[in-house]
Enzyme design. Structure first.
Site, mmCIF file in Angstrom:
data_model
loop_
_atom_site.group_PDB
_atom_site.id
_atom_site.type_symbol
_atom_site.label_atom_id
_atom_site.label_comp_id
_atom_site.label_asym_id
_atom_site.label_seq_id
_atom_site.Cartn_x
_atom_site.Cartn_y
_atom_site.Cartn_z
ATOM 1 N N SER A 44 0.803 -1.225 0.000
ATOM 2 C CA SER A 44 0.000 0.000 0.000
ATOM 3 C C SER A 44 0.837 1.277 0.000
ATOM 4 O O SER A 44 0.323 2.350 -0.307
ATOM 5 C CB SER A 44 -0.947 0.016 1.210
ATOM 6 O OG SER A 44 -0.218 -0.100 2.418
ATOM 7 N N ASP A 90 -2.608 8.267 8.004
ATOM 8 C CA ASP A 90 -3.475 7.385 8.785
ATOM 9 C C ASP A 90 -2.590 6.554 9.706
ATOM 10 O O ASP A 90 -1.456 6.945 9.974
ATOM 11 C CB ASP A 90 -4.382 6.536 7.884
ATOM 12 C CG ASP A 90 -3.597 5.627 6.930
ATOM 13 O OD1 ASP A 90 -2.399 5.364 7.183
ATOM 14 O OD2 ASP A 90 -4.188 5.168 5.929
ATOM 15 N N HIS A 128 0.297 4.920 6.967
ATOM 16 C CA HIS A 128 0.889 5.500 5.775
ATOM 17 C C HIS A 128 1.309 6.954 5.964
ATOM 18 O O HIS A 128 0.588 7.735 6.585
ATOM 19 C CB HIS A 128 -0.100 5.399 4.615
ATOM 20 C CG HIS A 128 -0.637 4.019 4.413
ATOM 21 N ND1 HIS A 128 -1.890 3.643 4.863
ATOM 22 C CD2 HIS A 128 -0.081 2.932 3.843
ATOM 23 C CE1 HIS A 128 -2.084 2.364 4.559
ATOM 24 N NE2 HIS A 128 -1.000 1.919 3.949
#
Length: 356
Positions: free
Chosen positions: A35, A323, A326
């Site tokens: 991600s 978040d 990340h």
């Protein structure tokens, strides 16, 4: 100077020379990872629970809409592409086999992906590193069909491969007490399993044509908000960081061994652990104010992603983290610059910083 350091320096010089010789129209990059570098592959996986295609993700990206990137703006891969003066490679699952875009580079990264196939299992659908390599093999066949075997081999040999994976093997596997690997293996056993698996995977990429590979080492995972939440005082988890450093050290030795045994291979390990730790420990030095929690107010017990009803901080560029997992767009800009200063002796001019 050790043989390992000589090999890494030679690899850096070769890759830097390739980039220096290449124009925006000729440089091809293939991106593999999770991600941290995904640009939307999981949006095409109907059952995947590892998606970020909802507000407030993308609020600082072009158009202000979510694209599948797990941040408020650009990924490190986007910024690296800008620094190389090429378009950011599109997600693999957005392309057809006959799409000419495959000749310019592809992004295979997938949120929740890991070195081990069982990593991120509870996300139902995600593209593991093995899956990503299989998809690259399909891309190679499509390239052959377009331009012939000889030209396809040349393209793949001269391309630069950016690989950043392994975080989920900890965060969404070994560190989860309800998953089998954390119960079945001691860490020494677990890291050996990861390294042996990674060695096979990098050798497979080599067999398909990858020669110039840059492996991005793991950052201090014990300091990301999702891990700090496990500490009573919100501190970094020292043991997790020690494990990560052990993994990074073993990857460096793996890369030394692969360079010694794979003809014409130029693998480079980008060790940015200390740079990331310094950004977290000394945020004001880089223009940030907060590094111990995220801009988006998240519930770490419910995944730690920024949900549509979450509250945002008043100034996103003040925060290192977007978040629970990340970095923010602004932090990615700093980390991408440090990545380049680590890997390349002569890097292109920096990408412009975002405007908020």
């Amino acid at each position: 100077m050790s043989k390992m350091k000589r090999n890494i320096i030679v690899s850096i010089m070769v890759i830097a020379m390739v980039i220096g010789r290449s124009s925006a129209s000729s440089l091809v990059t293939f991106i593999f990872g999770d991600s941290l570098t995904e640009v939307g592959n999981n949006n095409y996986l109907q059952l995947s629970l590892a998606k970020s295609n909802f507000p407030h993700y993308g609020i600082d990206f072009d158009g202000g809409k979510a694209t599948g990137r797990f941040t408020n703006g650009r990924t490190i891969g986007d910024i690296i592409s800008a620094k190389l003066r090429i378009p950011s490679p599109p997600p693999y699952l957005s392309l057809s086999p006959t799409d000419d875009a495959i000749l310019k580079g592809v992004n295979y990264a997938s949120g929740g992906a890991g070195i081990l196939n069982e990593t991120g299992l509870y996300f139902i659908e995600r593209l593991s590193f093995d899956d990503q390599i299989k998809n690259f093999e399909k891309t190679k066949e499509s390239i052959k069909a377009k331009i012939g075997d000889e030209a396809a081999n040349k393209l793949c040999n001269e391309a630069v491969y950016f690989i950043g994976i392994g975080s989920n093997d900890y965060v969404n596997n070994f560190l989860q007490p309800f998953l089998a690997d954390g119960q079945q293996y001691a860490h020494d056993e677990f890291v050996e399993l990861m390294i042996s698996t990674l060695g096979e995977q990098l050798a497979r990429l080599y067999e398909v044509g990858a020669r110039k590979m840059v492996f991005h080492g793991l950052g201090p995972l014990g300091c990301i908000p999702s891990q700090r939440a496990k500490s009573r005082r919100g501190q970094c988890l020292t043991q997790v960081n020690l494990w990560v450093q052990q993994f990074n050290s073993k990857v460096q030795k793996l890369i030394e061994n692969l360079n010694a045994h794979l003809p014409s291979s130029h693998l480079t390990f980008a060790d940015t652990y200390q740079a990331v730790l310094d950004l977290i420990d000394n945020p004001t030095k880089y223009g940030f104010k907060v590094s111990n929690t995220s801009c988006c107010v998240v519930d770490t017990k419910l995944g730690g992603l920024c949900l549509p009803n979450s509250k945002l901080c008043s100034n996103r560029s003040d925060y290192v983290f977007w978040d629970a997992f990340h970095p923010s767009d602004a932090a990615n800009a700093v980390l991408a610059e440090r990545f380049f200063s680590t890997v390349f002796s002569q890097s292109p001019s920096p990408a412009p910083l975002p405007s908020h």
